[in-house]
Motif scaffolding. Structure first.
Motif, PDB file in Angstrom:
ATOM      1  N   ILE A 102      40.300  32.313  38.271  1.00 14.66           N
ATOM      2  CA  ILE A 102      40.034  33.564  38.995  1.00 14.66           C
ATOM      3  C   ILE A 102      41.342  34.228  39.420  1.00 14.66           C
ATOM      4  N   ILE A 103      42.283  33.429  39.902  1.00 10.17           N
ATOM      5  CA  ILE A 103      43.568  34.013  40.337  1.00 10.17           C
ATOM      6  C   ILE A 103      44.289  34.629  39.143  1.00 10.17           C
ATOM      7  N   VAL A 107      45.415  38.485  38.628  1.00  9.36           N
ATOM      8  CA  VAL A 107      46.817  38.825  38.313  1.00  9.36           C
ATOM      9  C   VAL A 107      46.867  39.706  37.063  1.00  9.36           C
ATOM     10  N   ILE A 108      46.059  39.366  36.067  1.00  7.45           N
ATOM     11  CA  ILE A 108      46.057  40.158  34.816  1.00  7.45           C
ATOM     12  C   ILE A 108      45.554  41.575  35.095  1.00  7.45           C
ATOM     13  N   ILE A 109      44.473  41.674  35.893  1.00  5.70           N
ATOM     14  CA  ILE A 109      43.947  43.008  36.249  1.00  5.70           C
ATOM     15  C   ILE A 109      45.014  43.793  37.003  1.00  5.70           C
ATOM     16  N   SER A 110      45.714  43.128  37.920  1.00  4.17           N
ATOM     17  CA  SER A 110      46.770  43.804  38.688  1.00  4.17           C
ATOM     18  C   SER A 110      47.865  44.311  37.764  1.00  4.17           C
ATOM     19  N   ALA A 111      48.249  43.485  36.801  1.00  2.00           N
ATOM     20  CA  ALA A 111      49.314  43.887  35.874  1.00  2.00           C
ATOM     21  C   ALA A 111      48.885  45.107  35.057  1.00  2.00           C
ATOM     22  N   VAL A 112      47.615  45.094  34.621  1.00  2.96           N
ATOM     23  CA  VAL A 112      47.097  46.234  33.850  1.00  2.96           C
ATOM     24  C   VAL A 112      47.092  47.499  34.701  1.00  2.96           C
ATOM     25  N   LEU A 113      46.643  47.341  35.946  1.00  5.73           N
ATOM     26  CA  LEU A 113      46.563  48.505  36.828  1.00  5.73           C
ATOM     27  C   LEU A 113      47.946  49.031  37.193  1.00  5.73           C
ATOM     28  N   HIS A 114      48.922  48.147  37.296  1.00  2.79           N
ATOM     29  CA  HIS A 114      50.298  48.600  37.566  1.00  2.79           C
ATOM     30  C   HIS A 114      50.769  49.499  36.425  1.00  2.79           C
ATOM     31  N   THR A 115      50.427  49.079  35.230  1.00  2.00           N
ATOM     32  CA  THR A 115      50.815  49.881  34.061  1.00  2.00           C
ATOM     33  C   THR A 115      50.116  51.244  34.077  1.00  2.00           C
ATOM     34  N   THR A 132      46.136  47.456  44.813  1.00  2.00           N
ATOM     35  CA  THR A 132      46.103  46.305  43.893  1.00  2.00           C
ATOM     36  C   THR A 132      46.671  45.069  44.573  1.00  2.00           C
ATOM     37  N   ARG A 133      47.808  45.256  45.255  1.00  2.00           N
ATOM     38  CA  ARG A 133      48.429  44.106  45.942  1.00  2.00           C
ATOM     39  C   ARG A 133      47.533  43.566  47.044  1.00  2.00           C
ATOM     40  N   LEU A 134      46.877  44.472  47.779  1.00  2.00           N
ATOM     41  CA  LEU A 134      45.974  44.027  48.847  1.00  2.00           C
ATOM     42  C   LEU A 134      44.796  43.265  48.264  1.00  2.00           C
ATOM     43  N   CYS A 135      44.297  43.747  47.137  1.00  2.00           N
ATOM     44  CA  CYS A 135      43.168  43.063  46.478  1.00  2.00           C
ATOM     45  C   CYS A 135      43.579  41.649  46.079  1.00  2.00           C
ATOM     46  N   THR A 136      44.746  41.511  45.467  1.00  2.00           N
ATOM     47  CA  THR A 136      45.245  40.189  45.046  1.00  2.00           C
ATOM     48  C   THR A 136      45.395  39.282  46.256  1.00  2.00           C
ATOM     49  N   TYR A 137      45.981  39.825  47.321  1.00  2.00           N
ATOM     50  CA  TYR A 137      46.213  39.016  48.522  1.00  2.00           C
ATOM     51  C   TYR A 137      44.896  38.576  49.152  1.00  2.00           C
ATOM     52  N   SER A 138      43.915  39.481  49.159  1.00  2.00           N
ATOM     53  CA  SER A 138      42.606  39.171  49.745  1.00  2.00           C
ATOM     54  C   SER A 138      41.949  38.012  48.999  1.00  2.00           C
ATOM     55  N   VAL A 139      42.029  38.049  47.663  1.00  2.00           N
ATOM     56  CA  VAL A 139      41.428  36.975  46.858  1.00  2.00           C
ATOM     57  C   VAL A 139      42.136  35.653  47.119  1.00  2.00           C
ATOM     58  N   ILE A 140      43.473  35.697  47.124  1.00  2.00           N
ATOM     59  CA  ILE A 140      44.249  34.458  47.298  1.00  2.00           C
ATOM     60  C   ILE A 140      44.042  33.890  48.702  1.00  2.00           C
TER      61      ILE A 140
ATOM     62  N   GLU B  54      32.399  46.419  32.835  1.00  2.00           N
ATOM     63  CA  GLU B  54      31.384  45.361  33.000  1.00  2.00           C
ATOM     64  C   GLU B  54      32.056  44.005  33.217  1.00  2.00           C
ATOM     65  N   TYR B  55      33.120  43.756  32.463  1.00  2.00           N
ATOM     66  CA  TYR B  55      33.849  42.490  32.609  1.00  2.00           C
ATOM     67  C   TYR B  55      34.455  42.383  34.006  1.00  2.00           C
ATOM     68  N   MET B  56      35.020  43.504  34.467  1.00  2.00           N
ATOM     69  CA  MET B  56      35.620  43.473  35.799  1.00  2.00           C
ATOM     70  C   MET B  56      34.550  43.293  36.869  1.00  2.00           C
ATOM     71  N   ARG B  57      33.350  43.817  36.617  1.00  2.00           N
ATOM     72  CA  ARG B  57      32.248  43.605  37.580  1.00  2.00           C
ATOM     73  C   ARG B  57      31.846  42.129  37.607  1.00  2.00           C
ATOM     74  N   SER B  58      31.807  41.490  36.432  1.00  2.00           N
ATOM     75  CA  SER B  58      31.427  40.065  36.408  1.00  2.00           C
ATOM     76  C   SER B  58      32.491  39.230  37.106  1.00  2.00           C
ATOM     77  N   LEU B  59      33.745  39.624  36.932  1.00  2.00           N
ATOM     78  CA  LEU B  59      34.830  38.926  37.640  1.00  2.00           C
ATOM     79  C   LEU B  59      34.700  39.173  39.129  1.00  2.00           C
ATOM     80  N   SER B  60      34.303  40.369  39.485  1.00  2.00           N
ATOM     81  CA  SER B  60      34.085  40.716  40.889  1.00  2.00           C
ATOM     82  C   SER B  60      33.006  39.829  41.494  1.00  2.00           C
ATOM     83  N   ASP B  61      31.932  39.523  40.732  1.00  2.00           N
ATOM     84  CA  ASP B  61      30.873  38.644  41.247  1.00  2.00           C
ATOM     85  C   ASP B  61      31.415  37.246  41.473  1.00  2.00           C
ATOM     86  N   ALA B  62      32.270  36.790  40.575  1.00  2.00           N
ATOM     87  CA  ALA B  62      32.847  35.443  40.733  1.00  2.00           C
ATOM     88  C   ALA B  62      33.757  35.412  41.943  1.00  2.00           C
ATOM     89  N   VAL B  63      34.543  36.458  42.125  1.00  2.00           N
ATOM     90  CA  VAL B  63      35.431  36.509  43.288  1.00  2.00           C
ATOM     91  C   VAL B  63      34.627  36.620  44.556  1.00  2.00           C
TER      92      VAL B  63
END
Lengths: 386, 135
Positions: A102-103, A107-115, A132-140, B54-63
């Motif tokens: 999950i982490i 991180v991959i989503i954050s990297a994509v969004l940074h781009t 994006t950084r807040l989202c990553t921090y919240s998850v971690i 959709e993939y990001m939503r499924s990841l969102s459910d896991a998170v």
């Protein structure tokens, strides 16, 4: 006439001796079955341990001294400890894999969004980066709850086990003739227990939360500058130094107190043994030999109980310690991946959270080491009546 | 996907050429055509990227099992707000309304910061939960 008198006197003497022999007390050594059993307090101590730890102790959960000592030798073997370590490590790795996945996904989503955010003009890219950084921090940060929960459960189990060990140690000290030690060691360990409970209840988790919130400031790098990471790092460093100092002083106090008290008991018991051997007629030497046998028996019990206690504490510590270490490894791997993806902010966040786990590991080891050393001292103190 | 990108590129170039021709002829409907082209292309892109969403939503459910607020859903909202704001501001600038574009961007930034505050609140709630654990 004279010969008759002599004969009569001779027969009278023999008759008197035969008559007296009826009233002689017969003394013999009888085997006492109860001395081969462990004290009742040992069962209470084993009962205070968590179920999974008690299961691993196996043959040590018995009343028989010989079986306990054999189990202590088997449990303390290098092969057994390595097997337990490998099993625990593999189970922790298995539990940590979903968190790592999950982490890494975040991180991959954050990297994509940074781009993507670099294509936005007018400052929109900056706020997207912040989000994006807040989202990553919240998850971690959310993954830290389970680790702190397991640590708090470990400390509760540790304090319960040590509290249950105090009456057992007093009994075994008294059995071996360490009367001063029986009176003072309980007080010494109680003080250490109270100090550790205070530290764990009122300082460890608040310091962890403070450092967690201070590391949040690294999310705002680029918006405003606040040396939250530096402050957090210093707090952790100084806290660990202070805790190490306190634990060292407490352990030194316990060790010196134990050594001096055991020597004093040794002098007293040797004097008693000498008096018994010298002034008690006929059976004084037997008493002296019996005390030696008793000393060996009590020494065996004490050594076995000490080893079983140490193994029990280590079996309680290892799952928590390995869980924290594996979680730290997870963040380390995610940090490396974030670096590879050029997500520098997330890389910094992951490094900071990983160092918080190092702080928790240090605290768990320091608090456990004191009690392990106390048990080692207990098991190694010689019985003075021997 | 490779067919779709070719169609999108083709439609974009055709729209640009058509708008250029209309500009030269002095037609008043050039801004409306620009907005229509942008909306059409935006809608096509959203449909093309729907598997990713959709993939990001499924990841969102896991998170969501680890965190009370699905942080990734907040991120998705922020991203949508950013795209909408950017497109709207670009269209306003294209129409010569720089002032309106500025305030649209300001509103978008404010909205994203509001969404970020929700995440900050969740982080402090995590810290509160940890404090309540106690020993």
């Amino acid at each position: 006439m004279r010969k008759v008198k002599i004969k009569k006197a001779f027969f009278a003497a023999i008759t008197l001796m035969l008559a007296c022999s009826i009233f002689f007390l017969v003394a013999y050594a009888d085997e006492q079955g109860e001395s081969e059993k462990m004290p009742d307090e040992y069962g209470d101590f084993i009962g205070s341990l968590p179920d999974d730890v008690a299961d691993k102790l196996g043959g040590a959960i018995t009343d028989d001294i010989g079986e306990v000592s054999d189990a202590a030798i088997a449990l303390s073997s290098a092969e057994n400890i390595i097997n337990i370590l490998i099993d625990l490590f593999l189970s922790q790795i298995k539990d940590a894999l979903p968190t790592l996945a999950i982490i890494l996904g975040v991180v991959i989503i954050s990297a994509v969004l940074h781009t993507l955010s670099s294509s936005f003009a007018g400052g929109l890219g900056g706020v997207i980066d912040l989000c994006t950084r807040l989202c990553t921090y919240s998850v971690i940060a959310g993954t830290a709850i389970s680790s702190v929960l397991s640590l708090s459960k470990y400390f509760s189990a540790l304090f319960t086990a040590v509290a249950a060990f105090l009456p057992l140690s007093a009994t075994l000290y008294a059995m071996g003739g360490n009367l001063t030690l029986a009176a003072t060691s309980g007080a010494g360990i109680s003080v250490i227990l109270t100090v550790c409970q205070f530290i764990c209840t009122y300082t460890i988790i608040p310091v962890f939360c403070l450092c967690l919130c201070l590391s949040l400031t690294s999310v705002f790098d680029g918006v405003f500058s606040f040396a939250g990471n530096t402050i957090s790092g210093n707090i952790k460093k100084w806290y660990n130094i202070a805790l190490g100092l306190v634990m060292t002083l407490l352990t030194t106090s316990l060790a010196t107190q134990t050594i001096v008290a055991s020597r004093a008991d040794g002098v007293a018991m040797r004097g008693l043994k000498f008096a018994a051997g010298s002034f008690i007629p006929i059976s004084g030497g037997a008493v002296s030999s019996t005390l030696g046998t008793l000393a060996s028996s009590v020494g065996l019990i004490r050594g076995s109980v000490g080893v079983v206690g140490i193994i029990a504490l280590i079996l309680m510590l290892l799952p928590t310690l390995l869980s924290l270490a594996v979680r730290r490894l997870t963040y380390g791997i995610a940090e490396i991946c974030a670096g590879l993806l050029s997500a520098t902010a997330e890389q910094k966040l992951l490094g900071e959270i990983g160092s918080l786990y190092g702080y928790l590991e240090g605290v768990a080891v320091l608090c456990s080491a004191v009690f392990i050393i106390a048990l080692a001292i207990f098991g190694s103190i010689a019985t003075p009546i021997g | 996907m490779s067919d779709l990108i070719l169609k999108i590129c083709g439609a974009a170039i055709l729209s640009a050429i058509f708008i250029l021709i209309l500009k030269k002829s002095g037609s008043d409907s050039v801004p409306l055509l620009k907005i229509a082209a942008v909306i059409l292309l935006c809608g096509t892109c959203v449909m093309a990227f729907s598997p990713i969403i959709e993939y990001m939503r499924s990841l969102s459910d896991a998170v969501g099992s680890l965190s009370s607020v699905s942080a990734i859903s907040v991120l998705l909202k922020a991203l949508c707000v950013a795209f909408l704001t950017y497109i709207c501001a670009s269209v306003c600038r294209e129409c010569g309304e720089g002032g309106i574009a500025y305030f649209v961007e300001l509103a978008g930034k404010g909205e994203i910061i509001l969404l970020s505050l929700e995440l900050i609140g969740e982080i402090f709630k995590v810290a509160e939960k940890i404090l309540d654990l106690g020993i």
